[in-house]
Design an enzyme around this catalytic site. Structure first.
Site, short mmCIF file in Angstrom:
data_model
loop_
_atom_site.label_atom_id
_atom_site.label_comp_id
_atom_site.label_asym_id
_atom_site.label_seq_id
_atom_site.Cartn_x
_atom_site.Cartn_y
_atom_site.Cartn_z
N TYR A 161 0.82 -1.22 0.00
CA TYR A 161 0.00 0.00 0.00
C TYR A 161 0.85 1.27 0.00
O TYR A 161 0.44 2.29 -0.55
CB TYR A 161 -1.01 -0.02 1.16
CG TYR A 161 -2.10 -1.04 0.88
CD1 TYR A 161 -3.10 -0.77 -0.04
CD2 TYR A 161 -2.06 -2.30 1.48
CE1 TYR A 161 -4.07 -1.72 -0.35
CE2 TYR A 161 -3.03 -3.25 1.18
CZ TYR A 161 -4.02 -2.96 0.27
OH TYR A 161 -4.97 -3.91 -0.05
N ARG A 188 1.61 1.93 -3.57
CA ARG A 188 0.42 2.45 -4.27
C ARG A 188 0.12 3.89 -3.83
O ARG A 188 -0.26 4.72 -4.64
CB ARG A 188 -0.78 1.53 -4.01
CG ARG A 188 -0.60 0.17 -4.68
CD ARG A 188 -1.81 -0.71 -4.50
NE ARG A 188 -2.98 -0.14 -5.11
CZ ARG A 188 -4.23 -0.41 -4.73
NH1 ARG A 188 -4.45 -1.25 -3.74
NH2 ARG A 188 -5.26 0.15 -5.33
N GLN A 227 -15.13 2.60 -6.20
CA GLN A 227 -14.42 1.49 -5.55
C GLN A 227 -12.94 1.82 -5.47
O GLN A 227 -12.17 1.08 -4.88
CB GLN A 227 -14.60 0.22 -6.38
CG GLN A 227 -16.03 -0.23 -6.52
CD GLN A 227 -16.17 -1.29 -7.61
OE1 GLN A 227 -16.02 -2.48 -7.38
NE2 GLN A 227 -16.45 -0.86 -8.83
N HIS A 269 -14.51 1.71 -0.80
CA HIS A 269 -13.44 0.79 -0.42
C HIS A 269 -12.30 1.48 0.33
O HIS A 269 -11.21 0.93 0.44
CB HIS A 269 -12.88 0.08 -1.67
CG HIS A 269 -13.81 -0.97 -2.22
ND1 HIS A 269 -13.62 -1.57 -3.45
CD2 HIS A 269 -14.93 -1.52 -1.71
CE1 HIS A 269 -14.59 -2.44 -3.67
NE2 HIS A 269 -15.41 -2.43 -2.63
N GLY A 278 -15.69 1.69 -15.91
CA GLY A 278 -14.38 1.10 -15.63
C GLY A 278 -14.35 0.07 -14.52
O GLY A 278 -13.41 0.04 -13.73
N LEU A 287 -13.93 -0.79 -21.17
CA LEU A 287 -13.11 -1.30 -22.27
C LEU A 287 -13.65 -2.64 -22.78
O LEU A 287 -13.71 -2.88 -23.98
CB LEU A 287 -11.68 -1.46 -21.76
CG LEU A 287 -10.52 -1.23 -22.71
CD1 LEU A 287 -10.68 0.04 -23.52
CD2 LEU A 287 -9.22 -1.18 -21.92
N ALA A 318 -12.71 5.30 -20.95
CA ALA A 318 -13.53 6.29 -20.25
C ALA A 318 -13.15 7.71 -20.65
O ALA A 318 -14.01 8.56 -20.85
CB ALA A 318 -13.37 6.11 -18.74
P1 OAD Z 1 -10.89 -4.55 -12.36
O1 OAD Z 1 -9.42 -4.54 -12.59
O2 OAD Z 1 -11.53 -5.81 -11.94
O3 OAD Z 1 -11.64 -4.08 -13.70
C1 OAD Z 1 -11.25 -2.92 -14.40
C2 OAD Z 1 -12.21 -2.76 -15.59
O4 OAD Z 1 -11.90 -1.55 -16.23
C3 OAD Z 1 -12.09 -3.88 -16.65
O5 OAD Z 1 -13.40 -4.35 -16.97
C4 OAD Z 1 -11.45 -3.17 -17.85
O6 OAD Z 1 -11.94 -3.66 -19.10
C5 OAD Z 1 -11.88 -1.75 -17.63
N1 OAD Z 1 -10.95 -0.73 -18.18
C6 OAD Z 1 -9.60 -0.77 -18.26
N2 OAD Z 1 -9.13 0.38 -18.78
C7 OAD Z 1 -10.21 1.17 -19.03
C8 OAD Z 1 -10.37 2.50 -19.54
N3 OAD Z 1 -9.35 3.24 -19.93
N4 OAD Z 1 -11.64 2.97 -19.66
C9 OAD Z 1 -12.72 2.22 -19.28
N5 OAD Z 1 -12.62 0.96 -18.80
C10 OAD Z 1 -11.38 0.46 -18.65
O7 OAD Z 1 -11.20 -3.36 -11.33
P2 OAD Z 1 -12.51 -3.11 -10.46
O8 OAD Z 1 -13.72 -3.63 -11.12
O9 OAD Z 1 -12.49 -1.68 -10.06
O10 OAD Z 1 -11.16 -4.08 -4.29
O11 OAD Z 1 -12.21 -3.98 -9.19
C11 OAD Z 1 -13.13 -3.97 -8.14
C12 OAD Z 1 -12.42 -4.20 -6.83
O12 OAD Z 1 -11.63 -5.39 -6.93
C13 OAD Z 1 -11.41 -3.14 -6.45
O13 OAD Z 1 -11.99 -2.02 -5.81
C14 OAD Z 1 -10.48 -3.87 -5.54
C15 OAD Z 1 -10.34 -5.14 -6.34
O14 OAD Z 1 -9.95 -6.26 -5.70
C16 OAD Z 1 -10.44 -4.15 -3.16
O15 OAD Z 1 -9.23 -4.04 -3.12
C17 OAD Z 1 -11.31 -4.37 -1.95
#
Ligand code: OAD
Length: 239
Positions: free
Chosen positions: A59, A62, A94, A112, A179, A206, A223
């Site tokens: 962390y 990050r 998130q 989160h 996203g 995406l 986005a």
């Molecule tokens: P993910 O990494 O699971 O998904 C990211 C999404 O963003 C994917 O569907 C990509 O296709 C899309 N993507 C990538 N680049 C993009 C762009 N430039 N424009 C639009 N879309 C794009 O991330 P999250 O869904 O946010 O939780 O993950 C949810 C949670 O899982 C997070 O908050 C985290 C993680 O584990 C915790 O740490 C508790």
């Protein structure tokens, strides 16, 4: 479906994809964070008890990255939407990177947590991450000397402000999802709740998200490319 007009309330849910164009890695894409790290090790309370130093080093890295990143046109489009709609706009993220706050959004729920805060595992005192000594292997509370932990909601923990989010889902005519892969609950279920209460559901992503069968309108792409135009179009009849 509830009609969209100058009285409509809009709720936006964002995930890691909206920050990708700011240079922040997503979790589940190719080269995502979960390719290099085991979720159980760095994103669970049990992992923190087992090896707090490993968790803090993940962390800290990050957090330090957020010091050199800036909001992109996707974030800025959502700030424009809030400026135009005021309290008819709410944003639930998130993400823990703080970029929506940097963009200027105020009606914001970081469900989160945030890399910019940590808290004491003993007395619960809250600290700004920028105010603690990140050079020491582990940070401790100046009041009670117990270990500090990042203010991140880990797997197995309950996200922040779920009651408030449910109220917002009930009163919104439009849910915009940006996203997010739609795999992590409860956030992945918001689209179903919004639909149940009659909202239109729109996604910008995406790739098609896992919960895409609940999405009425899907815009495939980045986005930062799609949101500025989409927001301008919406403002012609929502403002
Ligand atoms: P993910 O990494 O699971 O998904 C990211 C999404 O963003 C994917 O569907 C990509 O296709 C899309 N993507 C990538 N680049 C993009 C762009 N430039 N424009 C639009 N879309 C794009 O991330 P999250 O869904 O946010 O939780 O993950 C949810 C949670 O899982 C997070 O908050 C985290 C993680 O584990 C915790 O740490 C508790």
């Amino acid at each position: 479906m509830k009609p969209l007009d100058r009285k409509s309330h809009i709720l936006v849910l964002t995930g890691a994809g909206i920050s990708a164009e700011s240079g922040i890695r997503t979790f589940r894409d190719v080269n995502g964070l979960w390719e290099d790290h085991r979720v159980e090790d760095v994103a669970t309370p049990e992992g923190f008890v087992r090896d707090p130093q490993l968790v803090w080093s993940f962390y800290k890295q990050r957090f330090q990255q957020t010091l050199t990143t800036a909001p992109n046109p996707g974030h800025l489009a959502l700030k424009k939407l809030e400026d135009a709609l005021g309290d008819r706009f709410w944003l639930v993220t998130q993400n823990v990177d703080g970029l929506h706050e940097d963009a200027g959004n105020k009606n914001l729920i970081e469900m989160h947590g945030s890399l910019h805060r940590c808290f004491c595992t003993g007395c619960g005192a809250i600290y700004q991450t920028s105010a603690i000594d990140l050079d020491s292997p582990l940070p401790f509370c100046s009041a009670c000397e117990m270990l500090l932990r990042p203010d991140i909601v880990w797997f197995g923990e309950i996200p922040y402000q779920l009651g408030r989010i449910e109220q917002l889902l009930k009163k919104s005519q439009l849910l915009l999802i940006v996203g997010t892969s739609g795999t992590v609950y409860p956030a992945a279920g918001f689209v179903m709740t919004a639909r149940y209460f009659g909202a239109k559901t729109v996604a910008v992503n995406l790739d098609p998200p896992h919960n895409s069968s609940f999405i009425d309108e899907f815009h495939q792409g980045k986005a930062g490319d799609i949101l500025p135009d989409l927001v301008d179009r919406w403002l012609t009849y929502l403002k």
